[in-house]
Design a protein around this motif. Structure first.
Motif, PDB file in Angstrom:
ATOM      1  N   HIS A   1      -9.547   6.303  -2.266  1.00  0.00           N
ATOM      2  CA  HIS A   1      -9.496   7.428  -1.344  1.00  0.00           C
ATOM      3  C   HIS A   1     -10.045   6.957   0.004  1.00  0.00           C
TER       4      HIS A   1
ATOM      5  N   ALA B   1      -2.841  12.543  -0.955  1.00  0.00           N
ATOM      6  CA  ALA B   1      -1.787  12.072  -0.053  1.00  0.00           C
ATOM      7  C   ALA B   1      -1.421  13.155   0.962  1.00  0.00           C
TER       8      ALA B   1
ATOM      9  N   HIS C   1      -5.614  11.194   2.551  1.00  0.00           N
ATOM     10  CA  HIS C   1      -6.793  10.522   2.016  1.00  0.00           C
ATOM     11  C   HIS C   1      -6.475   9.549   0.884  1.00  0.00           C
ATOM     12  N   LEU C   2      -5.217   9.207   0.661  1.00  0.00           N
ATOM     13  CA  LEU C   2      -4.850   8.327  -0.443  1.00  0.00           C
ATOM     14  C   LEU C   2      -4.576   6.910   0.055  1.00  0.00           C
ATOM     15  N   ASP C   3      -5.002   5.921  -0.731  1.00  0.00           N
ATOM     16  CA  ASP C   3      -4.699   4.523  -0.432  1.00  0.00           C
ATOM     17  C   ASP C   3      -4.574   3.794  -1.773  1.00  0.00           C
TER      18      ASP C   3
ATOM     19  N   SER D   1       0.553   5.585   0.391  1.00  0.00           N
ATOM     20  CA  SER D   1      -0.369   6.653   0.787  1.00  0.00           C
ATOM     21  C   SER D   1       0.328   7.975   1.086  1.00  0.00           C
ATOM     22  N   SER D   2       1.645   8.009   0.988  1.00  0.00           N
ATOM     23  CA  SER D   2       2.408   9.181   1.430  1.00  0.00           C
ATOM     24  C   SER D   2       2.897  10.003   0.244  1.00  0.00           C
TER      25      SER D   2
ATOM     26  N   ARG E   1       0.849  -1.199   0.000  1.00  0.00           N
ATOM     27  CA  ARG E   1       0.000   0.000   0.000  1.00  0.00           C
ATOM     28  C   ARG E   1       0.881   1.243   0.000  1.00  0.00           C
TER      29      ARG E   1
ATOM     30  N   TYR F   1      -6.961   1.914  -6.873  1.00  0.00           N
ATOM     31  CA  TYR F   1      -6.752   3.311  -6.498  1.00  0.00           C
ATOM     32  C   TYR F   1      -7.929   3.732  -5.636  1.00  0.00           C
TER      33      TYR F   1
ATOM     34  N   TYR G   1     -13.266   3.615   3.096  1.00  0.00           N
ATOM     35  CA  TYR G   1     -12.396   3.485   1.930  1.00  0.00           C
ATOM     36  C   TYR G   1     -13.258   3.430   0.662  1.00  0.00           C
TER      37      TYR G   1
END
Length: 240
Positions: A198, A175, A179-181, A128-129, A126, A196, A204
């Motif tokens: 959010h 990110a 809110h990103l995953d 997310s950053s 994963r 992809y 999620y």
């Protein structure tokens, strides 16, 4: 056209096939009726007789007032559900959740996962950053999508002018805001599926998913979701 001259061509909220961008924005503390009446007067003055309002929140107070004002003017407001969005409640009890599946589905997923593991090392990762190489990762993801039927049909992200740049900017902002995953499923360090997403307030949202067609016999998209759900059930902050 005749429909245009008669005001029968639908007037729509701003939107495209990727995103809806319009709503009825009214102060919830104010009386909505005068604003809605003014708006509909303007629509009538412009000669517009048909409105097609996609994906509106019909139960929101502003849209209820809108529908009542149309009815008061002897107009008609017709609402139809086009599709349903599947929602999975995270129970934080994986065994209990898995038992809620049909026996056939549970067995099919386990068999697919076992076969994929026999083909090589399976893992998920994963991202997310903002410190992750997001543009490079998204390129890998949407190249997978482009090698599918979407690429052949010319509807993939990479074949839609400007869309990759838009999603890359969106992912970077998501990110920054936490809110990103972005998920990948790997087989022997080769990415074979992606998703992809959010995330906000423990929910999620899955926006795009794709997999390498050559691995279709394993159901890699389904297996990625299977492994995601296990991770979500172990995450005390995840709700849906």
């Amino acid at each position: 056209s005749t429909g245009e001259r008669l005001g029968l061509a639908p007037t729509r909220l701003p939107a495209n096939c990727w995103a809806n961008a319009g709503d009825l924005l009214l102060d919830p503390a104010a009386d909505a009726r005068p604003a809605v009446a003014c708006l509909l007067n303007g629509v009538a003055d412009a000669g517009r007789r048909v409105l097609a309002l996609d994906e509106i929140a019909v139960d929101a107070n502003c849209w209820r007032v809108f529908a009542k004002e149309i009815a008061r003017r002897k107009g008609r407001f017709y609402c139809q559900r086009r599709s349903r969005v599947g929602v999975v409640d995270i129970l934080h009890d994986w065994e209990r959740y898995e038992r809620s599946w049909s026996g056939n589905h549970r067995s099919a997923v386990r068999r697919s996962y076992k076969k994929l593991c026999q083909a090589g090392e399976v893992r998920t990762e994963r991202f997310s950053s903002v410190d992750d190489p997001l543009e490079e990762l998204l390129s890998i993801a949407f190249e997978i999508e482009d090698r599918s039927w979407k690429g052949e049909a010319g509807t993939s992200v990479l074949r839609t002018p400007g869309m990759f740049e838009y999603i890359a900017a969106e992912a970077t902002q998501a990110a920054r805001d936490g809110h990103l995953d972005l998920w990948f499923l790997y087989l022997d360090d080769k990415p074979i599926a992606f998703e992809y997403c959010h995330v906000a307030k423990g929910i999620y949202f899955s926006h795009k998913i794709g997999y390498e067609a050559q691995y279709a016999r394993f159901g890699p998209g389904r297996l990625l979701r299977y492994l995601q759900l296990q991770a979500f059930h172990a995450d005390p902050t995840c709700r849906q």
